[in-house]
Write a protein that holds these residues in place. Structure first.
Motif, short mmCIF file in Angstrom:
data_model
loop_
_atom_site.label_atom_id
_atom_site.label_comp_id
_atom_site.label_asym_id
_atom_site.label_seq_id
_atom_site.Cartn_x
_atom_site.Cartn_y
_atom_site.Cartn_z
N ASN A 188 0.79 -1.24 0.00
CA ASN A 188 0.00 0.00 0.00
C ASN A 188 0.82 1.29 0.00
O ASN A 188 0.25 2.38 0.05
CB ASN A 188 -0.98 0.02 1.18
N VAL A 189 2.17 1.20 -0.07
CA VAL A 189 2.98 2.41 0.00
C VAL A 189 2.73 3.34 -1.18
O VAL A 189 2.98 4.55 -1.10
CB VAL A 189 4.48 2.06 0.12
N ILE A 190 2.19 2.83 -2.28
CA ILE A 190 1.87 3.69 -3.42
C ILE A 190 0.83 4.74 -3.04
O ILE A 190 0.70 5.78 -3.69
CB ILE A 190 1.38 2.86 -4.63
N ALA A 191 0.09 4.48 -1.94
CA ALA A 191 -0.89 5.46 -1.46
C ALA A 191 -0.23 6.76 -1.03
O ALA A 191 -0.89 7.80 -0.93
CB ALA A 191 -1.69 4.87 -0.30
N VAL A 201 -4.96 5.49 4.26
CA VAL A 201 -4.58 4.49 3.26
C VAL A 201 -5.81 3.73 2.78
O VAL A 201 -5.95 3.43 1.58
CB VAL A 201 -3.53 3.50 3.83
N GLN A 202 -6.73 3.42 3.68
CA GLN A 202 -7.97 2.74 3.28
C GLN A 202 -8.81 3.62 2.37
O GLN A 202 -9.41 3.14 1.40
CB GLN A 202 -8.76 2.33 4.51
N VAL A 203 -8.85 4.91 2.67
CA VAL A 203 -9.60 5.84 1.82
C VAL A 203 -9.01 5.84 0.41
O VAL A 203 -9.73 5.78 -0.59
CB VAL A 203 -9.58 7.28 2.40
N ILE A 204 -7.68 5.92 0.32
CA ILE A 204 -7.04 5.96 -0.99
C ILE A 204 -7.22 4.63 -1.72
O ILE A 204 -7.39 4.60 -2.94
CB ILE A 204 -5.54 6.32 -0.84
N THR A 205 -7.22 3.52 -0.98
CA THR A 205 -7.44 2.21 -1.60
C THR A 205 -8.82 2.15 -2.23
O THR A 205 -8.98 1.72 -3.38
CB THR A 205 -7.27 1.09 -0.57
N LEU A 206 -9.84 2.60 -1.49
CA LEU A 206 -11.19 2.62 -2.06
C LEU A 206 -11.27 3.64 -3.20
O LEU A 206 -11.92 3.38 -4.22
CB LEU A 206 -12.21 2.96 -0.98
N ALA A 207 -10.61 4.77 -3.04
CA ALA A 207 -10.62 5.80 -4.10
C ALA A 207 -10.00 5.27 -5.39
O ALA A 207 -10.42 5.65 -6.49
CB ALA A 207 -9.86 7.04 -3.62
N SER A 208 -9.02 4.36 -5.27
CA SER A 208 -8.41 3.81 -6.47
C SER A 208 -9.41 2.97 -7.26
O SER A 208 -9.38 2.93 -8.49
CB SER A 208 -7.17 2.97 -6.11
N ILE A 209 -10.32 2.31 -6.55
CA ILE A 209 -11.36 1.53 -7.21
C ILE A 209 -12.37 2.47 -7.87
O ILE A 209 -12.77 2.27 -9.03
CB ILE A 209 -12.07 0.60 -6.21
N VAL A 210 -12.76 3.50 -7.15
CA VAL A 210 -13.68 4.51 -7.70
C VAL A 210 -13.07 5.15 -8.94
O VAL A 210 -13.74 5.35 -9.95
CB VAL A 210 -14.00 5.58 -6.64
N HIS A 211 -11.78 5.46 -8.85
CA HIS A 211 -11.06 6.07 -9.97
C HIS A 211 -11.12 5.18 -11.21
O HIS A 211 -11.30 5.67 -12.33
CB HIS A 211 -9.60 6.29 -9.55
N LYS A 212 -10.96 3.87 -11.01
CA LYS A 212 -10.98 2.94 -12.13
C LYS A 212 -12.39 2.69 -12.66
O LYS A 212 -12.56 2.36 -13.85
CB LYS A 212 -10.35 1.61 -11.71
N VAL A 232 -14.26 -12.68 -4.05
CA VAL A 232 -14.10 -13.82 -3.14
C VAL A 232 -13.52 -13.40 -1.79
O VAL A 232 -13.53 -14.20 -0.85
CB VAL A 232 -13.18 -14.89 -3.78
N ASN A 233 -13.01 -12.17 -1.70
CA ASN A 233 -12.46 -11.68 -0.44
C ASN A 233 -13.30 -10.52 0.09
O ASN A 233 -13.70 -9.63 -0.66
CB ASN A 233 -11.02 -11.19 -0.64
N GLN A 234 -13.55 -10.54 1.37
CA GLN A 234 -14.34 -9.50 2.01
C GLN A 234 -13.48 -8.25 2.24
O GLN A 234 -12.27 -8.33 2.47
CB GLN A 234 -14.85 -10.00 3.37
N GLY A 235 -14.10 -7.10 2.17
CA GLY A 235 -13.42 -5.85 2.50
C GLY A 235 -12.53 -5.33 1.38
O GLY A 235 -12.64 -5.72 0.21
N LEU A 236 -11.62 -4.44 1.77
CA LEU A 236 -10.74 -3.79 0.81
C LEU A 236 -9.58 -4.69 0.40
O LEU A 236 -9.17 -5.56 1.18
CB LEU A 236 -10.17 -2.50 1.41
N PRO A 237 -9.03 -4.49 -0.80
CA PRO A 237 -7.82 -5.22 -1.19
C PRO A 237 -6.62 -4.75 -0.36
O PRO A 237 -6.73 -3.76 0.37
CB PRO A 237 -7.66 -4.88 -2.68
N PRO A 238 -5.47 -5.42 -0.47
CA PRO A 238 -4.31 -5.08 0.37
C PRO A 238 -3.78 -3.66 0.18
O PRO A 238 -3.10 -3.12 1.06
CB PRO A 238 -3.24 -6.10 -0.07
N GLY A 239 -4.07 -3.07 -0.96
CA GLY A 239 -3.60 -1.72 -1.24
C GLY A 239 -4.28 -1.18 -2.48
O GLY A 239 -5.09 -1.87 -3.11
#
Length: 344
Positions: free
Chosen positions: A152-155, A201-212, A276-283
């Protein structure tokens, strides 16, 4: 004034003019041999005076003239590394002055999917190479001290335009990016993240999905709320962009274009598969735009749970609160894909 004195003065004046002419030619007349109006040369860290001469020799007409000026101005004893601007028509005086003036790079990066891609992008603009940058960003001590992981350091990298000297070290570049990240997370943004029960970091992880999911700025708060609704209800995110990321990662090919996610793709074994996995991805699965981050922090007010691409407003989506309505929307989109012949 007698004739002999006039002769001496005349000779003296002539000699003076010759000296002035020679000095002008050596110091100020053009000594460049490139056709562009200007160009940059880069002098690596640790370079010697001999290295510099090799670097600039393709662009200097008469190296002996440059060397004479370099000696007079003691540049040969005080070589600087960095990025330097040479302009067409410069004389030796200005050439030496230019080689002492390190010009900053206006560095920009966005839309990178992986840290590796980001490092390639950055290394094309500053001196440290991709390997050195990657090792610096993934330094275990740095990650632990600042609450990041390799995933997740790319966040930490907020897309924007920045100014750096070309010869900045990888460590100083990383530390500057950390400071920019910390400055980005103002008290207001931190409070909004806390209200959502999420870390930056969790916000940015979710934002990356929204962005895509959507490039439409007006839609991003709506999409963000859909995913927040799913998280609140304990549903899997079921985000196609995370499956696409998992497929690219499996194939080690982030240049491939995947326009359609197939049923079998949803079964891929990967921590990034949010079917298949609950919640946010690792990053993050990409470097989200700032407006995608702010869309998560300030989401729309809706009860939507589902959405799919619209066949009536291309580039936009159809949203639904019930699975029955979503099935209707999804069938329209699937039928349209079939008519286009899109298989992947």
């Amino acid at each position: 004034m007698n004739k002999k004195l006039k002769t001496i003065l005349g000779i003296g004046t002539a000699l003076f003019l010759v000296v002035v002419a020679v000095v002008y030619v050596k110091f100020f007349s053009s000594n460049t041999k490139f056709s562009k109006e200007e160009l940059f040369v880069e002098v690596p860290t640790g370079s010697t005076y001999e290295d510099v001469k090799k670097i600039i020799s393709p662009y200097v007409e008469n190296m002996s003239g440059f060397e004479m000026m370099a000696g007079l101005r003691k540049y040969d004893e005080n070589v600087k590394s960095g990025r330097f601007l040479l302009q067409k028509g410069m004389g030796n005086f200005k050439l030496v002055a230019a080689m002492r003036r390190n010009v900053p790079v206006k560095l920009a990066f966005n839309n990178q999917e992986r840290l590796e891609n980001l490092c390639v992008r950055i290394s094309s603009q500053i001196e440290p190479d991709t390997t050195k940058l990657l090792a610096t960003f993934r330094d275990s001590v740095f990650l632990k001290q600042n609450g990041f992981t390799k995933d997740n350091v790319i966040a930490m990298f907020i897309p924007n335009s920045y100014e750096f000297y070309w010869n900045v070290s990888a460590g100083k570049f990383r530390d500057k990016m950390l400071k920019e990240y910390q400055n980005f997370w103002t008290k207001e943004r931190l409070q909004k993240a806390e209200n959502l029960g999420m870390t930056p970091v969790q916000v940015i992880t979710l934002a990356s999905i929204v962005h895509k999911e959507t490039v439409k700025k007006s839609e991003r708060p709506v999409v963000a709320k859909v995913y927040l609704n799913r998280l609140e209800q304990g549903m899997p995110l079921q985000a196609d962009p995370t499956v696409i990321y998992a497929l690219k990662s499996r194939d080690n090919d982030f240049d491939q274009v995947i326009k359609r996610v197939l049923y079998d793709d949803l079964l891929i074994s990967s921590p990034y598969n949010t079917y298949v996995n609950q919640g946010l991805p690792p990053g993050p699965i990409a470097m989200p735009d700032i407006d995608a981050i702010d869309a998560v922090l300030s989401p729309d007010d809706n009860d939507y749970i589902y959405f799919c691409a619209s066949v009536e407003k291309f580039g936009y989506h159809e949203f639904a609160s019930t699975y029955a309505q979503h099935q209707v929307n999804a069938k329209k989109y699937a039928d349209w894909l079939n008519t286009t012949g899109t298989k992947r």
